[in-house]
Design a protein around this motif. Structure first.
Motif, PDB file in Angstrom:
ATOM      1  N   TYR A   3       0.938  -1.493  -0.280  1.00  0.00           N
ATOM      2  CA  TYR A   3       0.299   0.058   0.049  1.00  0.00           C
ATOM      3  C   TYR A   3       0.835   1.283   0.122  1.00  0.00           C
ATOM      4  CZ  TYR A   3      -3.512   2.968   0.861  1.00  0.00           C
ATOM      5  OH  TYR A   3      -4.450   4.214   1.196  1.00  0.00           O
ATOM      6  N   TRP A   4       1.866   1.104   1.025  1.00  0.00           N
ATOM      7  CA  TRP A   4       2.595   2.105   0.742  1.00  0.00           C
ATOM      8  C   TRP A   4       4.064   2.507   0.545  1.00  0.00           C
ATOM      9  CZ3 TRP A   4      -0.001   6.191   3.142  1.00  0.00           C
ATOM     10  CH2 TRP A   4      -0.998   5.805   4.153  1.00  0.00           C
ATOM     11  N   GLY A   5       4.212   1.436  -0.583  1.00  0.00           N
ATOM     12  CA  GLY A   5       5.169   1.454  -1.221  1.00  0.00           C
ATOM     13  C   GLY A   5       7.090   1.343  -0.342  1.00  0.00           C
ATOM     14  N   VAL A   6       6.277   1.128   0.512  1.00  0.00           N
ATOM     15  CA  VAL A   6       7.707   1.109   1.682  1.00  0.00           C
ATOM     16  C   VAL A   6       8.017  -0.658   1.635  1.00  0.00           C
ATOM     17  CG1 VAL A   6       8.564   1.330   3.979  1.00  0.00           C
ATOM     18  CG2 VAL A   6       6.549   3.132   2.978  1.00  0.00           C
ATOM     19  N   LYS A   7       9.264  -0.863   1.099  1.00  0.00           N
ATOM     20  CA  LYS A   7       9.806  -2.941   1.185  1.00  0.00           C
ATOM     21  C   LYS A   7      10.859  -2.436   2.394  1.00  0.00           C
ATOM     22  CE  LYS A   7       9.355  -2.277  -3.570  1.00  0.00           C
ATOM     23  NZ  LYS A   7      10.232  -2.623  -5.211  1.00  0.00           N
ATOM     24  N   PRO A   8      10.098  -3.806   3.275  1.00  0.00           N
ATOM     25  CA  PRO A   8      11.629  -3.723   4.189  1.00  0.00           C
ATOM     26  C   PRO A   8      12.354  -4.629   3.563  1.00  0.00           C
ATOM     27  CG  PRO A   8       9.462  -6.068   4.044  1.00  0.00           C
ATOM     28  CD  PRO A   8       9.243  -4.612   3.541  1.00  0.00           C
ATOM     29  N   MET A   9      14.338  -4.595   4.813  1.00  0.00           N
ATOM     30  CA  MET A   9      14.922  -4.734   3.547  1.00  0.00           C
ATOM     31  C   MET A   9      15.523  -6.124   4.350  1.00  0.00           C
ATOM     32  SD  MET A   9      17.454  -1.309   4.794  1.00  0.00           S
ATOM     33  CE  MET A   9      18.921  -2.427   4.168  1.00  0.00           C
ATOM     34  N   LYS A  10      15.315  -7.186   2.969  1.00  0.00           N
ATOM     35  CA  LYS A  10      16.064  -9.055   3.640  1.00  0.00           C
ATOM     36  C   LYS A  10      17.137  -9.239   3.210  1.00  0.00           C
ATOM     37  CE  LYS A  10      14.584 -12.993   1.851  1.00  0.00           C
ATOM     38  NZ  LYS A  10      14.410 -13.515   3.510  1.00  0.00           N
ATOM     39  N   ILE A  11      17.871  -8.901   4.642  1.00  0.00           N
ATOM     40  CA  ILE A  11      19.274  -9.514   5.265  1.00  0.00           C
ATOM     41  C   ILE A  11      19.718 -10.248   5.852  1.00  0.00           C
ATOM     42  CG2 ILE A  11      20.576  -7.573   6.720  1.00  0.00           C
ATOM     43  CD1 ILE A  11      19.406  -5.264   7.316  1.00  0.00           C
ATOM     44  N   THR A  12      20.575 -10.578   4.965  1.00  0.00           N
ATOM     45  CA  THR A  12      21.496 -12.168   5.329  1.00  0.00           C
ATOM     46  C   THR A  12      22.863 -11.552   5.990  1.00  0.00           C
ATOM     47  OG1 THR A  12      22.438 -12.519   3.183  1.00  0.00           O
ATOM     48  CG2 THR A  12      20.448 -13.428   4.126  1.00  0.00           C
ATOM     49  N   LYS A  13      23.316 -13.306   6.681  1.00  0.00           N
ATOM     50  CA  LYS A  13      24.480 -12.911   7.243  1.00  0.00           C
ATOM     51  C   LYS A  13      25.384 -13.030   6.631  1.00  0.00           C
ATOM     52  CE  LYS A  13      22.996 -14.327  12.265  1.00  0.00           C
ATOM     53  NZ  LYS A  13      23.207 -15.230  13.682  1.00  0.00           N
ATOM     54  N   GLU A  14      26.555 -13.310   6.703  1.00  0.00           N
ATOM     55  CA  GLU A  14      27.463 -13.665   5.826  1.00  0.00           C
ATOM     56  C   GLU A  14      28.182 -15.078   4.773  1.00  0.00           C
ATOM     57  OE1 GLU A  14      31.483 -12.940   7.200  1.00  0.00           O
ATOM     58  OE2 GLU A  14      30.676 -10.131   7.657  1.00  0.00           O
ATOM     59  N   GLU A  42      19.360 -16.100   7.581  1.00  0.00           N
ATOM     60  CA  GLU A  42      18.362 -14.697   7.209  1.00  0.00           C
ATOM     61  C   GLU A  42      18.644 -13.939   8.930  1.00  0.00           C
ATOM     62  OE1 GLU A  42      13.374 -13.112   7.654  1.00  0.00           O
ATOM     63  OE2 GLU A  42      14.331 -15.569   7.436  1.00  0.00           O
ATOM     64  N   TRP A  43      18.969 -12.772   9.248  1.00  0.00           N
ATOM     65  CA  TRP A  43      19.179 -11.657  10.304  1.00  0.00           C
ATOM     66  C   TRP A  43      17.764 -11.439  10.719  1.00  0.00           C
ATOM     67  CZ3 TRP A  43      22.975  -9.778  11.936  1.00  0.00           C
ATOM     68  CH2 TRP A  43      23.725  -8.952  12.785  1.00  0.00           C
ATOM     69  N   LYS A  44      17.846 -11.824  12.132  1.00  0.00           N
ATOM     70  CA  LYS A  44      16.911 -12.296  12.610  1.00  0.00           C
ATOM     71  C   LYS A  44      16.230 -10.626  13.508  1.00  0.00           C
ATOM     72  CE  LYS A  44      18.799 -14.967  16.432  1.00  0.00           C
ATOM     73  NZ  LYS A  44      18.187 -15.918  16.966  1.00  0.00           N
ATOM     74  N   TRP A  45      17.531  -9.811  13.397  1.00  0.00           N
ATOM     75  CA  TRP A  45      17.491  -8.849  14.767  1.00  0.00           C
ATOM     76  C   TRP A  45      16.384  -7.435  13.774  1.00  0.00           C
ATOM     77  CZ3 TRP A  45      17.570 -11.148  18.481  1.00  0.00           C
ATOM     78  CH2 TRP A  45      18.629 -11.748  19.258  1.00  0.00           C
ATOM     79  N   THR A  46      15.569  -7.074  14.054  1.00  0.00           N
ATOM     80  CA  THR A  46      15.072  -5.596  13.179  1.00  0.00           C
ATOM     81  C   THR A  46      15.915  -4.502  14.262  1.00  0.00           C
ATOM     82  OG1 THR A  46      13.223  -5.848  14.489  1.00  0.00           O
ATOM     83  CG2 THR A  46      13.057  -6.672  12.682  1.00  0.00           C
ATOM     84  N   CYS A  47      15.682  -4.070  15.476  1.00  0.00           N
ATOM     85  CA  CYS A  47      16.436  -3.582  16.104  1.00  0.00           C
ATOM     86  C   CYS A  47      17.572  -3.184  16.198  1.00  0.00           C
ATOM     87  CB  CYS A  47      16.230  -4.013  18.375  1.00  0.00           C
ATOM     88  SG  CYS A  47      17.137  -5.768  18.526  1.00  0.00           S
TER      89      CYS A  47
END
Length: 329
Positions: free
Chosen positions: A82-93, A97-102
Motif C-alpha cells: 500500500y505505502w510502497g515501503v519495502k522491508p530490507m531482507k538482510i542475511t548474514k555472511e 537470515e538476519w533475525k534482529w530488527t532492533c
C-alpha cells in the motif's frame, strides 16, 4: 470527464431524472468497494480503504498454508504494497537470515578490550568535586538494594545509563535547529552512546528477569533522573558530562565485581544470549563472562567520551568545535 458525464445524463431523455450527485456517484465510484469518506476527509477515507484491503488480503492469504515471517509486525506485507515501503531482507555472511530488527549487521562491532580501565579524572574544581560526590552518594543505596545480584544491578544501571546520551543528543539537536549550525557530529555520537547503552539493557534482560518491584523502581528512577539530568544539562553541560564520566567509572567498577563473582563461581557462567553474540560479533560458544567483558569495555569508552566533552567546555569551547568520536563505543 465530469462535464461529459453530466451532458450525457441530461441529454438522455429515456432515463429518469437523476441528480448530479447520483450521476457522479454512479459513474465514478467502484461498484462494490466504495465507502464514503467520513468527516475526517481524505485522510480518513484512505484509512478506511486501507483497512478494507487489509481484511481482504488476510482472507485471501488464510488458505495458502503459509505464514509470513514479519517478526510480529502484523499486516506488514499489506503496508508494503500500500505505502510502497519495502522491508530490507538482510542475511548474514553465511547466508542465514538476519533475525534482529532492533539493529543491523553494519551496526555490529568487536569491542576494544585493550582500553585502559583504570583511567580516572581527578576532580579539581568545585563542579567536578560536586559531580564526583553526587555519583558516589548514589552508589550506597544501589549497593544496599541489589547487594550481589549483579545481573539485576546491571539491568538497573543500563536503564539509567541510556538517559544522558539521549538527553544530550536531543538538546544539541534542538540547538542545531535554532542556530542553523552543524553539531560537529556530536548529536550522532551522543545518540550512538544512548543506543549502545540500550543494547546493554536488551542483553541483560535475557540474563536477569526483573521482578515487578524492580520494574517499578526503574520507572521511578528513570523519571527522576531524566528530569534532573535535563535540568542539569541546560544549566551546565560541562557539569552534566563530567557527572556521566564518573557514572561510567562506577559502571566499570560494578562490572569488574560482576566478573569476580563469575570467576569465583558465585554466578553461573551461562551461555551468552544470541543478541549479544550478533551485536558484539562474539564467538558462537561465548559465555556471560565474555558479554560482561565487552560491556565493561563499552562503559570505558563512554567514560572517555564524556570526560572529553566536559574538558572541551572547560576550555571555553563548544562541542561543535571538536570533531565528535563517532563509532567510539
Amino acid at each position: 470527464m465530469i462535464t461529459t458525464l453530466l451532458r450525457r445524463s441530461l441529454l438522455d431523455a429515456s432515463k429518469p431524472a437523476t441528480s448530479i450527485k447520483a450521476v457522479l456517484f454512479h459513474q465514478l465510484a467502484p461498484a462494490e468497494n466504495f465507502r464514503a469518506p467520513a468527516m475526517g476527509g481524505l485522510r480518513d477515507f484512505s484509512k478506511m480503504i486501507f483497512e478494507k484491503k487489509k481484511t481482504s488480503e488476510a482472507e485471501k492469504g488464510s488458505g495458502d498454508g503459509e505464514k509470513a515471517n514479519d517478526q510480529g509486525n502484523k499486516g506488514e506485507q499489506l503496508m508494503v504494497s500500500y505505502w510502497g515501503v519495502k522491508p530490507m531482507k538482510i542475511t548474514k555472511e553465511d547466508g542465514t537470515e538476519w533475525k534482529w530488527t532492533c539493529f543491523r549487521p553494519w551496526e555490529t562491532y568487536k569491542a576494544d578490550l585493550t582500553i585502559d580501565l583504570k583511567k580516572h579524572h581527578v576532580p579539581s574544581t568545585l563542579p567536578d568535586k560536586l559531580a564526583y560526590w553526587m555519583v558516589k552518594s548514589l552508589r550506597w543505596p544501589t549497593d544496599l538494594f541489589f547487594q550481589r545480584r549483579y545481573g539485576c544491578r546491571a539491568m538497573m544501571l543500563e536503564t539509567v545509563a541510556a538517559v544522558p546520551g539521549m538527553v544530550g543528543g536531543m538538546l544539541m539537536h534542538f540547538k542545531s535547529l535554532r542556530r542553523f549550525e552543524q553539531s560537529g557530529g556530536w548529536i550522532k555520537a551522543l545518540l550512538e552512546e544512548a543506543e549502545n547503552e540500550r543494547m546493554h539493557l536488551m542483553t541483560f534482560m535475557e540474563v536477569a528477569k526483573p521482578k515487578w518491584y524492580e520494574r517499578a523502581l526503574v520507572i521511578a528512577v528513570q523519571g527522576v533522573f531524566f528530569n534532573a539530568y535535563l535540568l542539569g544539562y541546560l544549566i551546565s553541560p560541562k557539569f552534566a558530562h563530567r557527572m556521566v564520566g564518573y557514572l561510567e567509572e562506577e559502571a566499570i567498577h560494578s562490572y569488574t565485581e560482576f566478573l569476580k563473582e563469575l570467576d569465583n563461581g558465585n554466578i553461573e557462567n551461562v551461555p551468552a544470549p544470541a543478541i549479544a553474540i550478533d551485536y558484539w560479533r562474539l564467538e558462537a560458544d561465548a559465555t556471560l563472562r565474555d558479554v560482561v567483558m565487552v560491556v565493561r569495555a563499552d562503559e570505558a569508552h563512554h567514560r572517555d567520551v564524556n570526560h572529553y566533552a566536559s574538558d572541551i567546555h572547560y576550555k571555553g569551547h563548544e562541542l561543535k568545535e571538536a570533531p565528535a568520536p563517532i563509532g567510539y563505543h
